[in-house]
Design a protein around this motif. Structure first.
Motif, PDB file in Angstrom:
ATOM      1  N   ARG A   1     -63.920  38.485  38.597  1.00  0.00           N
ATOM      2  CA  ARG A   1     -64.489  37.143  38.728  1.00  0.00           C
ATOM      3  C   ARG A   1     -65.910  37.210  39.295  1.00  0.00           C
ATOM      4  NH1 ARG A   1     -61.511  32.912  38.465  1.00  0.00           N
ATOM      5  NH2 ARG A   1     -59.657  34.077  39.133  1.00  0.00           N
ATOM      6  N   ARG A   2     -66.081  38.008  40.352  1.00  0.00           N
ATOM      7  CA  ARG A   2     -67.409  38.121  40.959  1.00  0.00           C
ATOM      8  C   ARG A   2     -68.401  38.764  39.986  1.00  0.00           C
ATOM      9  NH1 ARG A   2     -69.584  37.408  45.719  1.00  0.00           N
ATOM     10  NH2 ARG A   2     -67.566  36.762  46.551  1.00  0.00           N
ATOM     11  N   ALA A   3     -67.952  39.761  39.244  1.00  0.00           N
ATOM     12  CA  ALA A   3     -68.842  40.412  38.285  1.00  0.00           C
ATOM     13  C   ALA A   3     -69.242  39.444  37.168  1.00  0.00           C
ATOM     14  CB  ALA A   3     -68.161  41.650  37.698  1.00  0.00           C
TER      15      ALA A   3
ATOM     16  N   VAL B   1     -72.353  45.180  35.540  1.00  0.00           N
ATOM     17  CA  VAL B   1     -73.168  44.841  36.709  1.00  0.00           C
ATOM     18  C   VAL B   1     -73.783  46.095  37.308  1.00  0.00           C
ATOM     19  CG1 VAL B   1     -73.098  43.947  39.072  1.00  0.00           C
ATOM     20  CG2 VAL B   1     -71.907  42.723  37.244  1.00  0.00           C
ATOM     21  N   ASP B   2     -72.996  47.161  37.441  1.00  0.00           N
ATOM     22  CA  ASP B   2     -73.523  48.414  37.996  1.00  0.00           C
ATOM     23  C   ASP B   2     -74.635  48.977  37.120  1.00  0.00           C
ATOM     24  OD1 ASP B   2     -71.779  48.266  40.104  1.00  0.00           O
ATOM     25  OD2 ASP B   2     -70.282  49.581  39.216  1.00  0.00           O
ATOM     26  N   MET B   3     -74.450  48.952  35.803  1.00  0.00           N
ATOM     27  CA  MET B   3     -75.464  49.480  34.885  1.00  0.00           C
ATOM     28  C   MET B   3     -76.764  48.694  34.986  1.00  0.00           C
ATOM     29  SD  MET B   3     -72.858  49.975  31.676  1.00  0.00           S
ATOM     30  CE  MET B   3     -74.110  50.306  30.446  1.00  0.00           C
ATOM     31  N   LEU B   4     -76.638  47.369  35.086  1.00  0.00           N
ATOM     32  CA  LEU B   4     -77.839  46.543  35.190  1.00  0.00           C
ATOM     33  C   LEU B   4     -78.530  46.729  36.537  1.00  0.00           C
ATOM     34  CD1 LEU B   4     -76.584  43.193  33.587  1.00  0.00           C
ATOM     35  CD2 LEU B   4     -77.999  44.948  32.526  1.00  0.00           C
ATOM     36  N   SER B   5     -77.747  46.819  37.605  1.00  0.00           N
ATOM     37  CA  SER B   5     -78.348  46.960  38.935  1.00  0.00           C
ATOM     38  C   SER B   5     -79.053  48.302  39.093  1.00  0.00           C
ATOM     39  CB  SER B   5     -77.275  46.780  40.017  1.00  0.00           C
ATOM     40  OG  SER B   5     -76.306  47.802  39.947  1.00  0.00           O
ATOM     41  N   ARG B   6     -78.571  49.324  38.381  1.00  0.00           N
ATOM     42  CA  ARG B   6     -79.233  50.645  38.411  1.00  0.00           C
ATOM     43  C   ARG B   6     -80.334  50.751  37.357  1.00  0.00           C
ATOM     44  NH1 ARG B   6     -73.663  52.569  38.985  1.00  0.00           N
ATOM     45  NH2 ARG B   6     -73.687  53.095  36.765  1.00  0.00           N
ATOM     46  N   GLN B   7     -80.554  49.653  36.635  1.00  0.00           N
ATOM     47  CA  GLN B   7     -81.592  49.580  35.595  1.00  0.00           C
ATOM     48  C   GLN B   7     -81.376  50.620  34.498  1.00  0.00           C
ATOM     49  OE1 GLN B   7     -85.666  48.735  37.063  1.00  0.00           O
ATOM     50  NE2 GLN B   7     -84.814  48.812  39.140  1.00  0.00           N
ATOM     51  N   GLU B   8     -80.106  50.894  34.217  1.00  0.00           N
ATOM     52  CA  GLU B   8     -79.788  51.816  33.131  1.00  0.00           C
ATOM     53  C   GLU B   8     -79.945  51.149  31.771  1.00  0.00           C
ATOM     54  OE1 GLU B   8     -75.889  53.288  33.832  1.00  0.00           O
ATOM     55  OE2 GLU B   8     -76.400  54.238  35.746  1.00  0.00           O
ATOM     56  N   VAL B   9     -79.785  49.845  31.745  1.00  0.00           N
ATOM     57  CA  VAL B   9     -79.987  49.077  30.516  1.00  0.00           C
ATOM     58  C   VAL B   9     -80.822  47.854  30.884  1.00  0.00           C
ATOM     59  CG1 VAL B   9     -77.875  49.817  29.347  1.00  0.00           C
ATOM     60  CG2 VAL B   9     -77.799  47.873  30.891  1.00  0.00           C
ATOM     61  N   PRO B  10     -81.609  47.314  29.952  1.00  0.00           N
ATOM     62  CA  PRO B  10     -82.441  46.151  30.263  1.00  0.00           C
ATOM     63  C   PRO B  10     -81.606  44.876  30.347  1.00  0.00           C
ATOM     64  CG  PRO B  10     -82.682  46.750  27.961  1.00  0.00           C
ATOM     65  CD  PRO B  10     -81.840  47.827  28.588  1.00  0.00           C
ATOM     66  N   VAL B  11     -82.089  43.921  31.103  1.00  0.00           N
ATOM     67  CA  VAL B  11     -81.440  42.621  31.201  1.00  0.00           C
ATOM     68  C   VAL B  11     -82.479  41.545  30.931  1.00  0.00           C
ATOM     69  CG1 VAL B  11     -81.818  42.574  33.704  1.00  0.00           C
ATOM     70  CG2 VAL B  11     -80.129  41.042  32.685  1.00  0.00           C
TER      71      VAL B  11
ATOM     72  N   PRO C   1     -88.574  39.476  42.085  1.00  0.00           N
ATOM     73  CA  PRO C   1     -88.687  40.940  42.020  1.00  0.00           C
ATOM     74  C   PRO C   1     -87.297  41.558  41.977  1.00  0.00           C
ATOM     75  CG  PRO C   1     -89.174  40.144  44.246  1.00  0.00           C
ATOM     76  CD  PRO C   1     -89.053  38.934  43.382  1.00  0.00           C
ATOM     77  N   THR C   2     -87.184  42.705  41.334  1.00  0.00           N
ATOM     78  CA  THR C   2     -85.883  43.367  41.197  1.00  0.00           C
ATOM     79  C   THR C   2     -85.246  43.641  42.549  1.00  0.00           C
ATOM     80  OG1 THR C   2     -86.662  44.403  39.153  1.00  0.00           O
ATOM     81  CG2 THR C   2     -84.723  45.365  40.194  1.00  0.00           C
ATOM     82  N   SER C   3     -86.067  43.899  43.547  1.00  0.00           N
ATOM     83  CA  SER C   3     -85.536  44.200  44.878  1.00  0.00           C
ATOM     84  C   SER C   3     -84.759  43.022  45.478  1.00  0.00           C
ATOM     85  CB  SER C   3     -86.683  44.585  45.823  1.00  0.00           C
ATOM     86  OG  SER C   3     -87.629  43.528  45.916  1.00  0.00           O
ATOM     87  N   ARG C   4     -85.071  41.801  45.034  1.00  0.00           N
ATOM     88  CA  ARG C   4     -84.385  40.615  45.561  1.00  0.00           C
ATOM     89  C   ARG C   4     -83.305  40.095  44.632  1.00  0.00           C
ATOM     90  NH1 ARG C   4     -88.471  36.044  46.511  1.00  0.00           N
ATOM     91  NH2 ARG C   4     -86.483  34.927  46.709  1.00  0.00           N
ATOM     92  N   LEU C   5     -83.294  40.542  43.396  1.00  0.00           N
ATOM     93  CA  LEU C   5     -82.467  39.929  42.365  1.00  0.00           C
ATOM     94  C   LEU C   5     -80.986  39.939  42.721  1.00  0.00           C
ATOM     95  CD1 LEU C   5     -82.508  38.628  39.553  1.00  0.00           C
ATOM     96  CD2 LEU C   5     -82.215  40.918  38.590  1.00  0.00           C
TER      97      LEU C   5
END
Length: 310
Positions: A8-10, A38-48, A58-62
């Motif tokens: 649900r949170r993801a 969510v993990d893949m996006l937060s590690r910037q492994e794939v674009p969002v 900024p990504t640091s706050r997202l």
């Protein structure tokens, strides 16, 4: 329970980040669990592709902002509805054919099953005749156990919700924006009342503004939620016609109040009746129920639903 909470949170996080119909997100979810996406996006492994309101972050706050928004959305009667929930609408899909990642709800009522609910929509520039007919239909349906669903917009849609509430019935407002926006602002009191006694629902996350581009997803939810969509008044180019067409395309009933032939706000209704054989004309709550299955556990069938209504 822990796995469901994580899911649900993801899903809420992804729903806050992206537009409901984002094709890139849909492809990722077809191959990976929401938590993994969510993990893949937060590690910037794939674009969002972020929705417009948060592209400046900024990504640091997202991710902190996402977590805070999801937490806030679930306070004070708010909740995130996911496909695993029992009241997730069956067969729900957006205008592009894909399923929303989640829905955002606020209020004590559950999402009604389609067989127990009816969508009523119409013109924003409605006539006194249209408002009267819409209110009469909504009151008749609500009195006999049906949940009335509309957008809460100007004209017909708000008349419908007010009438259902006036007889102590169940009502749901589907908003084209985040549930913290209460759009349109002229109806804040009505929508706030529904948040306390009924239900507000949206495919859009908190902070999302109502835009023309988002209206298609809004209309798809209105059409998919219920057993059928009734249009009371609609001009030739009214968005209400698109809602009933989406209902028909989903195998739901499409019902139209014909209206006076001299009225510009009924021109679209008359044209729809002339050009689409799937559409049926209705003039009272009994007509509507006659074309729909009765609500579970109790509502009477067609002719017993108050033929005295307009």
């Amino acid at each position: 329970m822990g796995a469901e909470d994580d899911d649900r949170r993801a899903r809420a996080t992804l729903g806050w980040l992206c537009e409901p119909g984002d094709t890139g997100l849909r492809r990722l979810l077809a191959r990976h669990a929401p938590r993994d996406v969510v993990d893949m996006l937060s590690r910037q492994e794939v674009p969002v592709v972020r929705r417009s309101e948060i592209r400046h972050l900024p990504t640091s706050r997202l991710w902190d902002e996402a977590a805070a928004a999801v937490e806030e959305a679930q306070r004070g009667g708010g909740r995130v509805v996911i496909p695993a929930d029992p009241d997730w609408p069956p067969g729900l899909r957006g205008p592009d054919g894909g399923q929303p990642v989640c829905l955002w709800a606020r209020g004590p009522a559950p999402i009604p099953p389609p067989a127990a609910s009816v969508t009523i929509v119409g013109s924003r520039a409605s006539s006194s005749y249209g408002n009267h007919v819409a209110a009469d239909l909504a009151a008749g349906l609500a009195t006999h156990g049906w949940t009335v669903v509309s957008s809460g917009g100007l004209g017909i849609d708000s008349a419908v919700l007010r009438a259902a509430l006036a007889v102590g019935g169940r009502a749901v407002a589907v908003l084209p924006c985040g549930l913290d926006r209460l759009h349109p602002h002229q109806h804040r009191a009505l929508l706030a009342r529904l948040a306390e006694t009924g239900l507000l629902l949206s495919v859009q996350p908190p902070g999302a503004d109502p835009t023309l581009a988002r209206m298609a997803a809004h209309r798809a939810l209105l059409a998919a939620l219920t057993a059928g969509t009734v249009v009371v008044e609609a001009s030739a180019r009214s968005a209400a016609l698109q809602t009933v067409r989406q209902a028909l395309d989903r195998g739901r009933a499409g019902l139209v109040v014909p209206g006076p032939v001299t009225s510009a706000v009924s021109a679209g209704c008359l044209e729809l009746l002339r050009t689409d054989a799937r559409v049926r004309a209705v003039g009272c709550a009994g007509h509507i129920v006659a074309d729909l299955a009765p609500p579970p556990g109790g509502g009477p069938r067609g002719g017993d639903t108050g033929d005295g209504h307009t």
